[in-house]
Design a protein around this motif. Structure first.
Motif, PDB file in Angstrom:
ATOM      1  N   ASN A 240      16.322 -10.393   2.420  1.00 52.97           N
ATOM      2  CA  ASN A 240      15.879  -9.255   3.222  1.00 52.97           C
ATOM      3  C   ASN A 240      15.446  -8.093   2.339  1.00 52.97           C
ATOM      4  N   TYR A 241      16.157  -7.894   1.244  1.00 55.99           N
ATOM      5  CA  TYR A 241      15.786  -6.845   0.289  1.00 55.99           C
ATOM      6  C   TYR A 241      14.394  -7.111  -0.267  1.00 55.99           C
ATOM      7  N   SER A 242      14.148  -8.360  -0.624  1.00 55.72           N
ATOM      8  CA  SER A 242      12.848  -8.736  -1.174  1.00 55.72           C
ATOM      9  C   SER A 242      11.741  -8.514  -0.153  1.00 55.72           C
ATOM     10  N   ARG A 243      12.013  -8.839   1.106  1.00 58.85           N
ATOM     11  CA  ARG A 243      11.010  -8.656   2.164  1.00 58.85           C
ATOM     12  C   ARG A 243      10.676  -7.173   2.344  1.00 58.85           C
ATOM     13  N   LEU A 244      11.703  -6.327   2.335  1.00 58.08           N
ATOM     14  CA  LEU A 244      11.476  -4.892   2.531  1.00 58.08           C
ATOM     15  C   LEU A 244      10.713  -4.262   1.364  1.00 58.08           C
ATOM     16  N   ARG A 245      10.807  -4.874   0.188  1.00 61.25           N
ATOM     17  CA  ARG A 245      10.066  -4.345  -0.968  1.00 61.25           C
ATOM     18  C   ARG A 245       8.557  -4.370  -0.728  1.00 61.25           C
ATOM     19  N   GLN A 246       8.120  -5.212   0.180  1.00 62.86           N
ATOM     20  CA  GLN A 246       6.688  -5.327   0.464  1.00 62.86           C
ATOM     21  C   GLN A 246       6.247  -4.357   1.570  1.00 62.86           C
ATOM     22  N   SER A 247       7.172  -3.610   2.148  1.00 65.80           N
ATOM     23  CA  SER A 247       6.846  -2.782   3.302  1.00 65.80           C
ATOM     24  C   SER A 247       6.221  -1.447   2.905  1.00 65.80           C
ATOM     25  N   ASP A 248       5.440  -0.890   3.819  1.00 65.20           N
ATOM     26  CA  ASP A 248       4.864   0.439   3.623  1.00 65.20           C
ATOM     27  C   ASP A 248       5.963   1.496   3.566  1.00 65.20           C
ATOM     28  N   ASP A 249       7.021   1.285   4.351  1.00 65.95           N
ATOM     29  CA  ASP A 249       8.113   2.260   4.376  1.00 65.95           C
ATOM     30  C   ASP A 249       8.808   2.360   3.018  1.00 65.95           C
ATOM     31  N   PHE A 250       8.998   1.227   2.364  1.00 68.06           N
ATOM     32  CA  PHE A 250       9.633   1.263   1.046  1.00 68.06           C
ATOM     33  C   PHE A 250       8.741   1.998   0.048  1.00 68.06           C
ATOM     34  N   LYS A 251       7.460   1.717   0.097  1.00 71.32           N
ATOM     35  CA  LYS A 251       6.523   2.410  -0.784  1.00 71.32           C
ATOM     36  C   LYS A 251       6.548   3.909  -0.529  1.00 71.32           C
ATOM     37  N   GLU A 252       6.573   4.281   0.754  1.00 77.03           N
ATOM     38  CA  GLU A 252       6.628   5.696   1.111  1.00 77.03           C
ATOM     39  C   GLU A 252       7.936   6.329   0.637  1.00 77.03           C
ATOM     40  N   GLY A 253       9.035   5.615   0.790  1.00 76.51           N
ATOM     41  CA  GLY A 253      10.328   6.140   0.368  1.00 76.51           C
ATOM     42  C   GLY A 253      10.380   6.394  -1.126  1.00 76.51           C
ATOM     43  N   VAL A 254       9.838   5.477  -1.916  1.00 76.38           N
ATOM     44  CA  VAL A 254       9.827   5.638  -3.375  1.00 76.38           C
ATOM     45  C   VAL A 254       8.927   6.806  -3.776  1.00 76.38           C
ATOM     46  N   GLU A 255       7.750   6.884  -3.162  1.00 82.18           N
ATOM     47  CA  GLU A 255       6.836   7.974  -3.490  1.00 82.18           C
ATOM     48  C   GLU A 255       7.426   9.324  -3.109  1.00 82.18           C
ATOM     49  N   ALA A 256       8.055   9.403  -1.938  1.00 81.27           N
ATOM     50  CA  ALA A 256       8.670  10.658  -1.501  1.00 81.27           C
ATOM     51  C   ALA A 256       9.803  11.074  -2.429  1.00 81.27           C
ATOM     52  N   PHE A 257      10.567  10.088  -2.909  1.00 83.67           N
ATOM     53  CA  PHE A 257      11.664  10.371  -3.839  1.00 83.67           C
ATOM     54  C   PHE A 257      11.124  11.007  -5.118  1.00 83.67           C
ATOM     55  N   HIS A 258      10.093  10.419  -5.688  1.00 83.09           N
ATOM     56  CA  HIS A 258       9.546  10.928  -6.951  1.00 83.09           C
ATOM     57  C   HIS A 258       8.810  12.252  -6.756  1.00 83.09           C
ATOM     58  N   GLU A 259       8.254  12.450  -5.570  1.00 83.06           N
ATOM     59  CA  GLU A 259       7.530  13.695  -5.302  1.00 83.06           C
ATOM     60  C   GLU A 259       8.441  14.781  -4.733  1.00 83.06           C
ATOM     61  N   LYS A 260       9.722  14.447  -4.598  1.00 86.24           N
ATOM     62  CA  LYS A 260      10.744  15.391  -4.112  1.00 86.24           C
ATOM     63  C   LYS A 260      10.348  16.005  -2.762  1.00 86.24           C
ATOM     64  N   ARG A 261       9.971  15.130  -1.846  1.00 86.72           N
ATOM     65  CA  ARG A 261       9.623  15.553  -0.498  1.00 86.72           C
ATOM     66  C   ARG A 261      10.299  14.641   0.525  1.00 86.72           C
ATOM     67  N   LYS A 262      10.239  15.051   1.765  1.00 90.16           N
ATOM     68  CA  LYS A 262      10.824  14.254   2.832  1.00 90.16           C
ATOM     69  C   LYS A 262       9.914  13.068   3.156  1.00 90.16           C
ATOM     70  N   ALA A 263      10.498  11.882   3.227  1.00 91.74           N
ATOM     71  CA  ALA A 263       9.701  10.685   3.531  1.00 91.74           C
ATOM     72  C   ALA A 263       9.251  10.683   4.995  1.00 91.74           C
ATOM     73  N   SER A 264       8.086  10.142   5.228  1.00 88.88           N
ATOM     74  CA  SER A 264       7.557   9.990   6.573  1.00 88.88           C
ATOM     75  C   SER A 264       7.381   8.500   6.857  1.00 88.88           C
ATOM     76  N   PHE A 265       8.377   7.911   7.505  1.00 88.65           N
ATOM     77  CA  PHE A 265       8.388   6.470   7.730  1.00 88.65           C
ATOM     78  C   PHE A 265       7.647   6.116   9.019  1.00 88.65           C
ATOM     79  N   THR A 266       6.995   4.966   9.010  1.00 85.38           N
ATOM     80  CA  THR A 266       6.229   4.513  10.172  1.00 85.38           C
ATOM     81  C   THR A 266       6.781   3.235  10.792  1.00 85.38           C
ATOM     82  N   GLY A 267       7.712   2.588  10.097  1.00 85.40           N
ATOM     83  CA  GLY A 267       8.256   1.338  10.632  1.00 85.40           C
ATOM     84  C   GLY A 267       7.448   0.121  10.263  1.00 85.40           C
ATOM     85  N   ARG A 268       6.584   0.261   9.244  1.00 82.45           N
ATOM     86  CA  ARG A 268       5.783  -0.878   8.802  1.00 82.45           C
ATOM     87  C   ARG A 268       6.038  -1.197   7.335  1.00 82.45           C
TER      88      ARG A 268
END
Length: 268
Positions: A240-268
């Protein structure tokens, strides 16, 4: 602003002893037991509650579901006479109906105050979070009727508190105060009675901050691996971890973390 939820299923045109409200801005649905003063849950209501949870699970506009009761008590339990009138086939479906919150892919919060007995306790145990007030009293009183819990109560409870405490609760029809329920791990949180709604609201707001895809995945993973061997659970977790690594939400979460902003998740 909450409004009454409209269902397309004709079996839900008239709800028996409960109502459903939607807060579109919060993406929240409230399932409210509404048969004061004790919010007794009828046999028909159990069938309808299953259908309601299934419908809300399919609604993309609903993110969080809250189960509560009007007045001083969540529910004193089921309609006793209804058990004698129901067919054996109908009774055999009770556990499946009451387990609807657990099968629902979305987070489900139970808000418990006052009497939370019998099926009221069982359906709360099927929820993901149980927020209780200090007035809450959990009980499985079926022994007083010459019966045992029939909708998953003893089975779910044993997973949480172990066989010794479950025997004490079930075989003595013992009432468990809200504070004790929290200490034993039955309740997620125990608060003063006047703080119950605000605490639930705060939890809803918190859950809305997370990725709905990650939430659904976490809930299913934890449910599916509850009885699994540790090695099996770790393997499924990794997949399941591997599957979520391919998601847009995971990408958004990582980018938001590095940019020090609140993540905006879409559920995809």
């Amino acid at each position: 602003m909450s409004k009454t939820y409209t269902f397309t299923d004709p079996r839900l045109s008239e709800l028996d002893g409960f109502r459903v409200e939607i807060s579109a801005d919060k993406r929240r649905a409230d399932v409210i037991l509404d048969r004061a003063p004790l919010n007794v849950i009828s046999m028909e209501a159990r069938d309808q509650l299953r259908l309601v949870f299934e419908a809300l699970d399919e609604d993309a506009d609903v993110r969080i579901i809250v189960l509560s009761g009007t007045g001083e008590h969540f529910s004193s339990g089921g309609n006793i006479r209804g058990f004698m009138e129901a067919s054996p086939e109908h009774v055999s479906k009770l556990a499946w109906n009451v387990a609807a919150p657990a099968r629902c892919s979305k987070p489900v919060i139970a808000a418990n105050r006052g009497y939370t007995f019998g099926v009221g306790f069982e359906i709360s145990l099927a929820c993901d979070f149980r927020i209780v007030s200090e007035t809450c009293r959990y009980a499985l009183p079926e022994q007083k009727l010459g019966q045992i819990p029939g909708s998953g109560g003893s089975a779910r409870l044993q997973k949480i508190v172990g066989v010794t405490r479950t025997k004490d609760i079930v075989m003595r029809s013992k009432r468990i105060p809200g504070r004790t329920a929290y200490d034993w791990g039955i309740a997620t949180e125990c608060v003063e009675d006047g703080e119950l709604e605000a605490t639930v609201d705060a939890l809803v707001d918190e859950l809305l901050e997370f990725s709905p895809l990650a939430q659904r995945t976490a809930k299913k993973l934890l449910n599916d691996t509850e009885d699994a061997l540790l090695t099996t659970a770790i393997e499924i977790e990794g997949l399941n971890y591997s599957r979520l690594r391919q998601s847009d939400d995971f990408k958004e979460g990582v980018e938001a973390f590095h940019e020090k902003r609140k993540a905006s998740f879409t559920g995809r």
